[in-house]
Design a protein around this motif. Structure first.
Motif, PDB file in Angstrom:
ATOM      1  N   ALA A 163       0.822  -1.208   0.000  1.00 38.10           N
ATOM      2  CA  ALA A 163       0.000   0.000   0.000  1.00 38.10           C
ATOM      3  C   ALA A 163       0.861   1.265   0.000  1.00 38.10           C
ATOM      4  N   LYS A 164       1.713   1.403   1.013  1.00 37.67           N
ATOM      5  CA  LYS A 164       2.509   2.628   1.127  1.00 37.67           C
ATOM      6  C   LYS A 164       3.574   2.716   0.047  1.00 37.67           C
ATOM      7  N   MET A 165       4.217   1.596  -0.256  1.00 36.31           N
ATOM      8  CA  MET A 165       5.287   1.565  -1.243  1.00 36.31           C
ATOM      9  C   MET A 165       5.069   0.379  -2.176  1.00 36.31           C
ATOM     10  N   PRO A 166       4.084   0.473  -3.079  1.00 37.72           N
ATOM     11  CA  PRO A 166       3.772  -0.673  -3.940  1.00 37.72           C
ATOM     12  C   PRO A 166       4.944  -1.064  -4.841  1.00 37.72           C
ATOM     13  N   ARG A 167       5.073  -2.360  -5.033  1.00 41.17           N
ATOM     14  CA  ARG A 167       6.109  -2.898  -5.918  1.00 41.17           C
ATOM     15  C   ARG A 167       5.453  -3.717  -7.012  1.00 41.17           C
ATOM     16  N   GLY A 168       5.990  -3.600  -8.211  1.00 33.64           N
ATOM     17  CA  GLY A 168       5.474  -4.397  -9.306  1.00 33.64           C
ATOM     18  C   GLY A 168       5.722  -5.873  -9.076  1.00 33.64           C
ATOM     19  N   ASP A 169       4.824  -6.691  -9.587  1.00 33.41           N
ATOM     20  CA  ASP A 169       4.961  -8.144  -9.486  1.00 33.41           C
ATOM     21  C   ASP A 169       5.797  -8.621 -10.681  1.00 33.41           C
ATOM     22  N   LYS A 170       6.991  -9.133 -10.402  1.00 38.63           N
ATOM     23  CA  LYS A 170       7.919  -9.509 -11.480  1.00 38.63           C
ATOM     24  C   LYS A 170       7.339 -10.574 -12.402  1.00 38.63           C
ATOM     25  N   LYS A 171       6.627 -11.524 -11.800  1.00 36.00           N
ATOM     26  CA  LYS A 171       6.036 -12.588 -12.610  1.00 36.00           C
ATOM     27  C   LYS A 171       4.935 -12.031 -13.510  1.00 36.00           C
ATOM     28  N   ALA A 172       4.113 -11.135 -12.956  1.00 34.60           N
ATOM     29  CA  ALA A 172       3.036 -10.538 -13.743  1.00 34.60           C
ATOM     30  C   ALA A 172       3.596  -9.726 -14.900  1.00 34.60           C
ATOM     31  N   VAL A 173       4.691  -9.002 -14.644  1.00 34.54           N
ATOM     32  CA  VAL A 173       5.316  -8.219 -15.718  1.00 34.54           C
ATOM     33  C   VAL A 173       5.730  -9.133 -16.859  1.00 34.54           C
TER      34      VAL A 173
END
Length: 409
Positions: free
Chosen positions: A136-146
């Motif tokens: 929430a505060k610091m969202p990170r992209g999902d490497k697998k989804a990318v």
């Protein structure tokens, strides 16, 4: 555009094949010694500019033995807060950190690095990236989804033609934006000069009284513990806690904290009303904003609230005066204290002297400056809107060029 249509009609009349990113590229895991790079070719996530506007030069190297290696034509994407839209097509070999996704194409005879970069810097890709981001505060992209992101892969001649068209459009857009930005800076200088001239009153002018803020307004702040003790932040809502970063000449609501509005009775003292002036007194001292409505905002710590008798003072007039070079140089610098951080006390703020002409004169000045201010700063009109429109036009054009009918659909 007609040439591109003819190429598509000739080379892929039945549509274009879509492939997952993992089928055409991979994440780079190769490491390189920090001693083998320098500040010119180290690019951490903090050096990638927002909105895919390239990179900034580093001034230091990371405190580590190894970093992830990248090569020229690799694509670097910031994996923290994907909504910042950080992406860069590397033009050199170098090193990066773990907060950056380093993507390398497996076969450049099937997909062009420049073409893939345009795909991965599009609004469509970043919306997808945010959809699967975690935190929430610091969202990170999902490497697998990318890596599961589907990419249209037309024949290479079509990719090259699209890159050529987008490069030309990017260059023209950049030139026009630079011209508009230069014009905007000139307008702002003119505005600042005009504002300061309007608000430059002679100390001996009989129609103008010089009074301290304490004489004409109520100045208060809220202690940090007093606020946080009764506050619960929520992700969305209608009640906003205004902090120092929201006070930038006017209210800036791009990054706000929402309050749980179920019980605000204990925060009554921090409730803000229309025409209250907000004034930052710690860190970036002297930023001001005018509250634009009732029943929506509460005052967070490190911001002072000034409330005036509107029968005597137009708060908008005071806001403009607080932004003048005279006020910033003569008053704030005189009273501000510097310890570990620049700051003002409430007593300092009460000592500020302001010129008070008749109310009708104040209102006339406000009306004049409102019109000039809108031309320079309001994103709904004037030059900033023109710059924003050009960027939207480019994004639309890019996304349209990168949209293909799926083969077999």
């Amino acid at each position: 555009m007609s040439r591109l249509r003819e190429m598509i009609k000739e080379l892929c009349p039945d549509g274009v094949e879509y492939r997952k990113l993992e089928e055409i590229a991979h994440y780079v895991r190769e490491r390189i010694k920090v001693s083998e790079i320098d500040v010119c070719n180290y690019v951490g996530v903090e050096h990638l500019r927002q909105n895919t506007e390239g990179r900034e030069m580093s001034v230091t190297l990371p405190d580590a033995d190894f970093v992830i290696a990248f090569r020229s034509e690799d694509i670097l994407i910031g994996n923290i807060r994907p909504y910042l839209k950080k992406a860069w097509l590397a033009d050199c070999n170098g090193g990066t950190n773990g907060d950056v996704l380093t993507i390398r194409i497996d076969d450049k005879m099937s997909i062009s690095p420049q073409y893939l970069f345009y795909i991965l810097s599009s609004e469509r890709f970043f919306s997808y990236d945010m959809k699967y981001a975690k935190g929430a505060k610091m969202p990170r992209g999902d490497k697998k989804a990318v890596m599961n992101y589907e990419i249209p892969v037309p024949p290479l001649p079509i990719q090259n033609e699209i890159v050529k068209m987008l490069d030309n459009f990017t260059e023209l857009t950049a030139e026009l934006t630079a011209e508009l930005t230069a014009e905007l800076l000139l307008r702002k200088k003119q505005y600042n000069f005009y504002r300061d001239s309007l608000l430059n009153f002679d100390q001996n002018d009989r129609d103008v009284e010089w009074k301290t803020i304490g004489m004409i307004g109520d100045v208060t702040k809220l202690a940090g513990f007093e606020f946080t003790k009764y506050v619960t932040y929520v992700e969305t809502g209608k009640i906003i806690a205004l902090r120092g970063l929201n006070v930038k000449g006017k209210l800036d609501l791009t990054d706000v904290k929402y309050l749980d509005g179920s019980d605000l009775t204990k925060l009554e003292r921090s409730k803000l009303y229309k025409d209250d002036i907000l004034f930052t007194y710690v860190g970036t001292v002297g930023q001001v904003a005018l509250v634009d409505c009732d029943d929506k905002y509460y005052l967070a710590p490190n911001v002072a609230r000034i409330r005036f008798d509107k029968a005597v003072v137009d708060p908008a007039y005071i806001r403009y005066f607080f932004q003048t070079e005279y006020f910033m140089r003569k008053q704030i610098e005189k009273h501000a204290k510097t310890s570990s951080m620049k700051n003002l006390t409430m007593e300092n703020i009460r000592k500020f002297q302001v010129p008070i002409p008749p109310l009708e004169v104040q209102q006339k000045i406000v009306s004049t400056l409102d019109r000039f201010d809108a031309l320079c700063n309001d994103l709904t009109q004037g030059l900033p809107a023109e710059i924003a429109a050009r960027k939207k036009q480019y994004e639309y054009y890019r996304d349209k060029l990168l949209t293909f009918r799926r083969k077999g659909a």
